[in-house]
Each structure stands twice: as C-alpha cells, then as structure tokens.
Design an enzyme around this catalytic site. Structure first.
Site, PDB file in Angstrom:
ATOM      1  N   CYS A 120      52.859  21.871 -32.143  1.00 59.62           N
ATOM      2  CA  CYS A 120      52.794  20.586 -32.838  1.00 59.62           C
ATOM      3  C   CYS A 120      54.204  20.031 -33.042  1.00 59.62           C
ATOM      4  O   CYS A 120      54.826  19.565 -32.103  1.00 59.62           O
ATOM      5  CB  CYS A 120      51.997  20.716 -34.135  1.00 59.62           C
ATOM      6  SG  CYS A 120      51.446  19.101 -34.777  1.00 59.62           S
ATOM      7  N   HIS A 215      47.146  23.248 -32.796  1.00 56.52           N
ATOM      8  CA  HIS A 215      47.498  24.400 -33.632  1.00 56.52           C
ATOM      9  C   HIS A 215      46.665  25.620 -33.227  1.00 56.52           C
ATOM     10  O   HIS A 215      45.642  25.908 -33.847  1.00 56.52           O
ATOM     11  CB  HIS A 215      47.256  24.074 -35.115  1.00 56.52           C
ATOM     12  CG  HIS A 215      48.283  23.164 -35.689  1.00 56.52           C
ATOM     13  ND1 HIS A 215      49.384  23.640 -36.365  1.00 56.52           N
ATOM     14  CD2 HIS A 215      48.391  21.813 -35.681  1.00 56.52           C
ATOM     15  CE1 HIS A 215      50.129  22.621 -36.760  1.00 56.52           C
ATOM     16  NE2 HIS A 215      49.547  21.498 -36.352  1.00 56.52           N
ATOM     17  N   GLU A 217      47.074  28.604 -33.892  1.00 51.87           N
ATOM     18  CA  GLU A 217      46.965  29.580 -34.998  1.00 51.87           C
ATOM     19  C   GLU A 217      45.777  29.296 -35.898  1.00 51.87           C
ATOM     20  O   GLU A 217      45.395  30.146 -36.723  1.00 51.87           O
ATOM     21  CB  GLU A 217      48.261  29.609 -35.814  1.00 51.87           C
ATOM     22  CG  GLU A 217      48.421  28.498 -36.843  1.00 51.87           C
ATOM     23  CD  GLU A 217      48.864  27.159 -36.283  1.00 51.87           C
ATOM     24  OE1 GLU A 217      49.067  26.228 -37.064  1.00 51.87           O
ATOM     25  OE2 GLU A 217      49.013  27.039 -35.028  1.00 51.87           O
TER      26      GLU A 217
END
Length: 233
Positions: A120, A215, A217
């Site tokens: 990002c 993202h 994660e």
C-alpha cells in the site's frame, strides 16, 4: 539467508508506524508499532520478522545489510512535497520521519539487491523513490472508514506478480485513497483493478522488487509474502 544457530529462516525487516501517543495498561507514550498481521504473514510464509522503526536515514544501508528481505508497510499518505506536488485538501497529515526512513530503506534495498516488497503506502513510496507521482485522492477503494474491503485484481501477463498469482482475477483486501499516477523510473505495472487503478508495480528481473496496493496481511493468501521469503532465501 543468514544462519543464526537456531533457524535458517530468512530475516525480513518490516517498517513500522510511529505514533505520538499510544495507550496500553497504565501507559500513554510515544510508540513504534506494527499491526500483528504483518509478522503473522511473514511467519506463515516461512520467515522471521524484525521491526524497523523510523531511524536516522543514514543508518538504512547498514540495517538492510543485516536483513534478507525488506517490507515497507502500509500507513499514512506520502507527503506530496516528496514528489513535487502541492498538498490537496483530502491528503492526510505528513509522516516525515517515516517518509525519510522508508525512502532510505527502499534506496538501500535496491542498491544492494535485497528483495523488497512494498505494501500500500510502501508501493506508493517505491514509486516516489524512483521519481514517480501519486494521485492524492480517489474514490471507490475504501468501503467505509476503518474497515478493509475487497476488490478484484488482474495480473499483467509475463510479470513477476503473474508468476506468483497466475489466476485471471483475485479478490484482495484493500483500503486506500491514493494510487500511482506517473510511473517511476524502470517500474512496470504488474496488476490492475477493474477500474484501471494500478494495483501492483515491479522492477524487471533480475531485481526482486514488488509493490502491491492492497494489504495481504489482512487476508489468507500468503503467496506474495512467500515469494519474497523465497527470494530472500
């Protein structure tokens, strides 16, 4: 990959937030912090995590030399002055210490050939580090404030990203209001959103340098991080 006597897993440095006031227990203090999804993802991909809080940019090359891979994490908007633009109304407040430190990490990783993943904000900083610019505000990539949404991403054939995630379209976790505008030096686009937004950029081989606008994660797909860990091995 550095052997440390305990594990041969690659050591992946991940940049952190720097907040002026964070509360825990009886404490309210400045803190360098990292959302837990990042070390979870690195661990699931087979790596070890080292947090890289903002520091003197002159130390970046020494820090990167001790790592097997670097991740520049998500976070606040990049200061527009970094890419020669005037601040627009909806651009967030500056995070100058992070900008300076993470740009130095990116430059050190590229100079040394250390595998690099930008997430990002990290992808946006990669673009800025290589002379590119950003769109300071766009609609449609935040479903609601404080909540990640999802949208489809399509890889560009023949790219590093497409070799890692070959499906014609993949849903990814997303939360951003800025994006790549003018592409930085030597970067190539490796994924797009359905609305044409650039969703991934990379440097041509033999470098291993990839930026993704979403993202990973915050999802279950470990393939992008696992590819970084393999490169770091």
């Amino acid at each position: 990959m550095r052997e440390n006597g305990v594990s041969g897993r690659p050591l992946i440095g991940v940049s952190t937030y720097l907040e002026s006031k964070v509360s825990w227990g009886v404490w309210e203090l400045p803190a360098a912090l990292l959302p837990a999804g990042y070390p979870r993802l690195v661990r699931a991909a087979g790596g070890l995590t080292a947090m890289l809080p903002p520091d003197d940019p002159s130390y970046a090359a020494e820090v990167v030399a001790r790592l097997d891979g670097v991740v520049v994490a998500g976070g606040p908007d990049v200061e527009p002055e970094r890419y020669g633009a005037a601040r627009e109304e909806r651009t967030g407040p500056p995070a100058r210490e992070r900008d300076a430190w993470e740009l130095a990490l990116i430059e050190a990783a590229l100079a040394s050939g250390t595998p690099l993943l930008g997430i990002c904000r990290g992808m946006q900083l990669m673009n800025v580090a290589l002379g590119g610019t950003l769109v300071q505000h766009m609609e449609g990539h935040v479903e609601r404030v404080g909540a990640f949404g999802t949208h489809a991403v399509k890889p560009v054939p023949g790219t590093l990203y497409e070799s890692v995630v070959p499906e014609a379209s993949t849903d990814v976790p997303t939360y951003h209001h800025q994006a790549v505008d003018r592409l930085g030096r030597d970067l190539v686009v490796s994924a797009y959103a359905e609305d044409g937004t650039i969703e991934a950029v990379e440097l041509p081989r033999p470098a291993w340098a990839l930026g993704v606008q979403w993202h990973p994660e915050m999802g279950e797909d470990t393939r992008v991080m696992a590819a970084l860990v393999r490169a770091a091995s």
